[in-house]
Design a protein around this motif. Sequence first.
Motif, mmCIF file in Angstrom:
data_model
loop_
_atom_site.group_PDB
_atom_site.id
_atom_site.type_symbol
_atom_site.label_atom_id
_atom_site.label_comp_id
_atom_site.label_asym_id
_atom_site.label_seq_id
_atom_site.Cartn_x
_atom_site.Cartn_y
_atom_site.Cartn_z
ATOM 1 N N ASN A 136 132.809 -16.615 -18.885
ATOM 2 C CA ASN A 136 132.609 -15.253 -18.386
ATOM 3 C C ASN A 136 132.291 -13.403 -18.618
ATOM 4 O OD1 ASN A 136 133.605 -16.440 -15.271
ATOM 5 N ND2 ASN A 136 135.559 -16.551 -16.398
ATOM 6 N N THR A 137 131.370 -14.044 -19.308
ATOM 7 C CA THR A 137 130.532 -13.121 -19.670
ATOM 8 C C THR A 137 129.708 -12.006 -18.821
ATOM 9 O OG1 THR A 137 128.557 -14.210 -20.733
ATOM 10 C CG2 THR A 137 131.028 -13.122 -21.727
ATOM 11 N N SER A 138 129.433 -12.868 -17.801
ATOM 12 C CA SER A 138 127.906 -11.665 -16.874
ATOM 13 C C SER A 138 129.040 -10.542 -16.594
ATOM 14 C CB SER A 138 127.406 -12.708 -16.253
ATOM 15 O OG SER A 138 128.687 -12.907 -15.439
ATOM 16 N N GLU A 139 127.784 -10.219 -16.403
ATOM 17 C CA GLU A 139 127.932 -8.702 -15.136
ATOM 18 C C GLU A 139 128.546 -8.483 -14.152
ATOM 19 O OE1 GLU A 139 125.024 -4.616 -16.884
ATOM 20 O OE2 GLU A 139 127.121 -4.975 -18.931
ATOM 21 N N VAL A 140 129.267 -7.577 -13.520
ATOM 22 C CA VAL A 140 128.586 -7.564 -11.764
ATOM 23 C C VAL A 140 128.695 -5.772 -11.473
ATOM 24 C CG1 VAL A 140 130.281 -9.567 -11.696
ATOM 25 C CG2 VAL A 140 131.546 -7.905 -12.341
ATOM 26 N N ARG A 141 128.186 -5.686 -10.988
ATOM 27 C CA ARG A 141 127.928 -4.059 -9.888
ATOM 28 C C ARG A 141 129.469 -4.001 -8.927
ATOM 29 N NH1 ARG A 141 123.526 -2.257 -7.034
ATOM 30 N NH2 ARG A 141 124.753 -1.329 -5.521
ATOM 31 N N THR B 183 137.652 -15.459 -21.307
ATOM 32 C CA THR B 183 136.606 -14.357 -21.691
ATOM 33 C C THR B 183 135.229 -14.663 -21.412
ATOM 34 O OG1 THR B 183 138.775 -13.096 -22.056
ATOM 35 C CG2 THR B 183 136.322 -12.052 -23.070
ATOM 36 N N ARG C 91 129.047 -0.789 -13.377
ATOM 37 C CA ARG C 91 128.422 -2.651 -14.205
ATOM 38 C C ARG C 91 129.867 -2.720 -14.986
ATOM 39 N NH1 ARG C 91 124.653 -4.715 -12.842
ATOM 40 N NH2 ARG C 91 122.560 -4.557 -11.674
ATOM 41 N N ILE C 92 130.195 -4.326 -14.763
ATOM 42 C CA ILE C 92 131.402 -4.522 -15.744
ATOM 43 C C ILE C 92 131.313 -6.004 -15.457
ATOM 44 C CG2 ILE C 92 133.063 -4.012 -13.905
ATOM 45 C CD1 ILE C 92 135.652 -3.552 -15.746
ATOM 46 N N SER C 93 132.064 -6.439 -16.994
ATOM 47 C CA SER C 93 131.609 -7.901 -17.372
ATOM 48 C C SER C 93 133.127 -8.619 -15.971
ATOM 49 C CB SER C 93 132.440 -7.757 -18.662
ATOM 50 O OG SER C 93 132.280 -9.374 -18.940
ATOM 51 N N LEU C 94 132.316 -9.552 -16.525
ATOM 52 C CA LEU C 94 133.579 -10.437 -14.798
ATOM 53 C C LEU C 94 135.185 -10.819 -15.421
ATOM 54 C CD1 LEU C 94 133.706 -11.643 -11.807
ATOM 55 C CD2 LEU C 94 132.926 -14.074 -13.529
ATOM 56 N N LEU D 188 136.898 -7.370 -15.723
ATOM 57 C CA LEU D 188 137.250 -6.880 -14.001
ATOM 58 C C LEU D 188 138.944 -7.620 -13.827
ATOM 59 C CD1 LEU D 188 136.629 -5.420 -11.209
ATOM 60 C CD2 LEU D 188 135.533 -7.114 -10.864
#
Length: 85
Positions: A24-29, A21, A38-41, A44
């Motif tokens: 992998n804190t970057s956001e993905v669309r 966790t 938009r959610i945290s990788l 997801l």
Amino acid sequence: MKQTMYITLTIITLILIVVFTLQNTSEVRIDFLFWSIRISLALLICSLFSLGVLIAIFMLTPLIIALKSSLKKDEKTISELQEND
């Protein structure tokens, strides 16, 4: 011994989840039909993994019930045959 091993494996798994966790804190669309989210990788991936586990449980439950029923029937037949001998 068995309980200690279970606790150890649980702690190791939780540590791996926390490390995953944090890395992998970057956001993905995500775009799906008319929705865009938009959610945290990490969120997801964990959500999709959980969804997969639930689908597997729902798909395997009828098989498990059928196997348990068959096992009980076979055990009953075996006990009847042993009584006849």
